[in-house]
Design a protein around this motif. Structure first.
Motif, PDB file in Angstrom:
ATOM      1  N   PRO A   1      -7.038 -14.726  11.307  1.00  0.00           N
ATOM      2  CA  PRO A   1      -6.232 -15.375  12.344  1.00  0.00           C
ATOM      3  C   PRO A   1      -5.174 -16.335  11.791  1.00  0.00           C
ATOM      4  N   PHE A   2      -5.517 -17.096  10.754  1.00  0.00           N
ATOM      5  CA  PHE A   2      -4.546 -18.050  10.206  1.00  0.00           C
ATOM      6  C   PHE A   2      -3.359 -17.321   9.582  1.00  0.00           C
ATOM      7  N   SER A   3      -3.610 -16.200   8.918  1.00  0.00           N
ATOM      8  CA  SER A   3      -2.519 -15.418   8.325  1.00  0.00           C
ATOM      9  C   SER A   3      -1.605 -14.859   9.411  1.00  0.00           C
ATOM     10  N   ARG A   4      -2.201 -14.434  10.515  1.00  0.00           N
ATOM     11  CA  ARG A   4      -1.380 -13.949  11.643  1.00  0.00           C
ATOM     12  C   ARG A   4      -0.540 -15.092  12.214  1.00  0.00           C
ATOM     13  N   LEU A   5      -1.143 -16.279  12.322  1.00  0.00           N
ATOM     14  CA  LEU A   5      -0.420 -17.449  12.834  1.00  0.00           C
ATOM     15  C   LEU A   5       0.809 -17.742  11.978  1.00  0.00           C
ATOM     16  N   LEU A   6       0.647 -17.674  10.653  1.00  0.00           N
ATOM     17  CA  LEU A   6       1.761 -17.949   9.750  1.00  0.00           C
ATOM     18  C   LEU A   6       2.765 -16.803   9.684  1.00  0.00           C
ATOM     19  N   GLY A   7       2.330 -15.599  10.025  1.00  0.00           N
ATOM     20  CA  GLY A   7       3.213 -14.431   9.951  1.00  0.00           C
ATOM     21  C   GLY A   7       3.235 -13.792   8.578  1.00  0.00           C
ATOM     22  N   ALA A   8       2.139 -13.908   7.826  1.00  0.00           N
ATOM     23  CA  ALA A   8       2.090 -13.371   6.460  1.00  0.00           C
ATOM     24  C   ALA A   8       1.938 -11.851   6.475  1.00  0.00           C
ATOM     25  N   ARG A   9       2.382 -11.238   5.388  1.00  0.00           N
ATOM     26  CA  ARG A   9       2.231  -9.788   5.211  1.00  0.00           C
ATOM     27  C   ARG A   9       2.017  -9.489   3.728  1.00  0.00           C
ATOM     28  N   VAL A  10       1.226  -8.458   3.450  1.00  0.00           N
ATOM     29  CA  VAL A  10       1.030  -7.983   2.088  1.00  0.00           C
ATOM     30  C   VAL A  10       2.077  -6.905   1.855  1.00  0.00           C
ATOM     31  N   THR A  11       2.888  -7.065   0.813  1.00  0.00           N
ATOM     32  CA  THR A  11       3.955  -6.089   0.544  1.00  0.00           C
ATOM     33  C   THR A  11       3.674  -5.236  -0.683  1.00  0.00           C
ATOM     34  N   ALA A  12       2.705  -5.651  -1.505  1.00  0.00           N
ATOM     35  CA  ALA A  12       2.310  -4.860  -2.676  1.00  0.00           C
ATOM     36  C   ALA A  12       0.850  -5.151  -2.956  1.00  0.00           C
ATOM     37  N   PHE A  13       0.113  -4.105  -3.383  1.00  0.00           N
ATOM     38  CA  PHE A  13      -1.303  -4.268  -3.647  1.00  0.00           C
ATOM     39  C   PHE A  13      -1.778  -3.146  -4.555  1.00  0.00           C
ATOM     40  N   GLY A  14      -2.514  -3.515  -5.610  1.00  0.00           N
ATOM     41  CA  GLY A  14      -3.119  -2.516  -6.484  1.00  0.00           C
ATOM     42  C   GLY A  14      -2.978  -2.879  -7.940  1.00  0.00           C
ATOM     43  N   ASP A  15      -3.813  -2.246  -8.757  1.00  0.00           N
ATOM     44  CA  ASP A  15      -3.770  -2.425 -10.205  1.00  0.00           C
ATOM     45  C   ASP A  15      -3.855  -3.899 -10.607  1.00  0.00           C
ATOM     46  N   GLY A  16      -4.736  -4.638  -9.926  1.00  0.00           N
ATOM     47  CA  GLY A  16      -4.933  -6.043 -10.275  1.00  0.00           C
ATOM     48  C   GLY A  16      -3.780  -6.950  -9.916  1.00  0.00           C
ATOM     49  N   ALA A  17      -3.004  -6.572  -8.924  1.00  0.00           N
ATOM     50  CA  ALA A  17      -1.859  -7.396  -8.516  1.00  0.00           C
ATOM     51  C   ALA A  17      -1.667  -7.309  -7.006  1.00  0.00           C
ATOM     52  N   ALA A  18      -1.017  -8.311  -6.465  1.00  0.00           N
ATOM     53  CA  ALA A  18      -0.697  -8.318  -5.038  1.00  0.00           C
ATOM     54  C   ALA A  18       0.501  -9.225  -4.801  1.00  0.00           C
ATOM     55  N   THR A  19       1.255  -8.888  -3.771  1.00  0.00           N
ATOM     56  CA  THR A  19       2.377  -9.723  -3.346  1.00  0.00           C
ATOM     57  C   THR A  19       2.214  -9.993  -1.859  1.00  0.00           C
ATOM     58  N   LEU A  20       2.332 -11.260  -1.502  1.00  0.00           N
ATOM     59  CA  LEU A  20       2.234 -11.706  -0.118  1.00  0.00           C
ATOM     60  C   LEU A  20       3.561 -12.356   0.245  1.00  0.00           C
TER      61      LEU A  20
ATOM     62  N   LEU B   1      -9.263   1.302  -1.495  1.00  0.00           N
ATOM     63  CA  LEU B   1      -8.644  -0.017  -1.529  1.00  0.00           C
ATOM     64  C   LEU B   1      -7.158   0.146  -1.826  1.00  0.00           C
ATOM     65  N   ASP B   2      -6.396   0.346  -0.772  1.00  0.00           N
ATOM     66  CA  ASP B   2      -4.967   0.573  -0.945  1.00  0.00           C
ATOM     67  C   ASP B   2      -4.182  -0.442  -0.110  1.00  0.00           C
ATOM     68  N   LEU B   3      -2.886  -0.286  -0.111  1.00  0.00           N
ATOM     69  CA  LEU B   3      -2.014  -1.221   0.607  1.00  0.00           C
ATOM     70  C   LEU B   3      -2.342  -1.257   2.098  1.00  0.00           C
ATOM     71  N   ASP B   4      -2.644  -0.105   2.687  1.00  0.00           N
ATOM     72  CA  ASP B   4      -2.968  -0.083   4.124  1.00  0.00           C
ATOM     73  C   ASP B   4      -4.214  -0.915   4.420  1.00  0.00           C
ATOM     74  N   LEU B   5      -5.257  -0.770   3.598  1.00  0.00           N
ATOM     75  CA  LEU B   5      -6.471  -1.557   3.809  1.00  0.00           C
ATOM     76  C   LEU B   5      -6.193  -3.040   3.581  1.00  0.00           C
ATOM     77  N   ALA B   6      -5.420  -3.362   2.559  1.00  0.00           N
ATOM     78  CA  ALA B   6      -5.073  -4.766   2.303  1.00  0.00           C
ATOM     79  C   ALA B   6      -4.369  -5.369   3.511  1.00  0.00           C
ATOM     80  N   ARG B   7      -3.480  -4.609   4.126  1.00  0.00           N
ATOM     81  CA  ARG B   7      -2.779  -5.105   5.323  1.00  0.00           C
ATOM     82  C   ARG B   7      -3.739  -5.314   6.486  1.00  0.00           C
ATOM     83  N   LYS B   8      -4.723  -4.431   6.631  1.00  0.00           N
ATOM     84  CA  LYS B   8      -5.720  -4.593   7.697  1.00  0.00           C
ATOM     85  C   LYS B   8      -6.580  -5.831   7.452  1.00  0.00           C
TER      86      LYS B   8
END
Length: 147
Positions: free
Chosen positions: A21-40, A8-15
């Motif tokens: 589909p809705f996230s792709r429509l909005l153009g969202a991206r995960v820029t940080a993930f791990g240790d109980g935290a995430a940034t979108l 469960l790393d940043l690459d998997l979070a991005r996948k």
């Protein structure tokens, strides 16, 4: 908090985000993930705004909801669903980039309580490491392990 499994790393979070589909429509991206935290993040477009030019509350809620869930997934594992959340809009959202930063407050075996702060970043600051963030909303929610 249990450590997140190595797979469960940043690459998997991005996948996972790209599979929404809705996230792709909005153009969202995960820029940080791990240790109980995430940034979108998402680059703000005209379609994300309401009639007064501010970012629509639904876009802010989407960002908070997904950031909360990804942060919980970093603590509970990938099979998670939002059970509920509340959001408070602090000020009208204007800027070039929306950034939702979430972290787990408490995690058990089957659920996590997570907080999120949602920021707007000005166009001049969006590419800088020391960009200026303006707080536009705060959220808190409960996320359940659905496995």
């Amino acid at each position: 908090m249990t450590p997140v499994p190595a797979e469960l790393d940043l690459d998997l979070a991005r996948k996972v985000l790209d599979a929404q589909p809705f996230s792709r429509l909005l153009g969202a991206r995960v820029t940080a993930f791990g240790d109980g935290a995430a940034t979108l993040e998402l680059d703000l477009r005209e379609e994300h705004r309401q009639q007064n030019g501010y970012v629509h509350g639904g876009v802010l809620s989407y960002a908070a909801d997904n950031a909360l869930t990804f942060a919980a997934g970093a603590a509970l594992g990938p099979a998670v669903l939002t059970a509920g959340f509340s959001i408070q809009y602090v000020r009208p959202a204007v800027g070039a980039v929306l950034r939702a930063r979430a972290s787990v407050v408490h995690a058990g075996r089957r659920q996590a309580v997570v907080r999120c702060e949602v920021f707007c970043v000005d166009a001049d600051d969006a590419d800088d490491a020391g960009d200026t963030e303006t707080l536009v909303a705060v959220a808190q929610g409960t996320v359940l392990n659905s496995a």
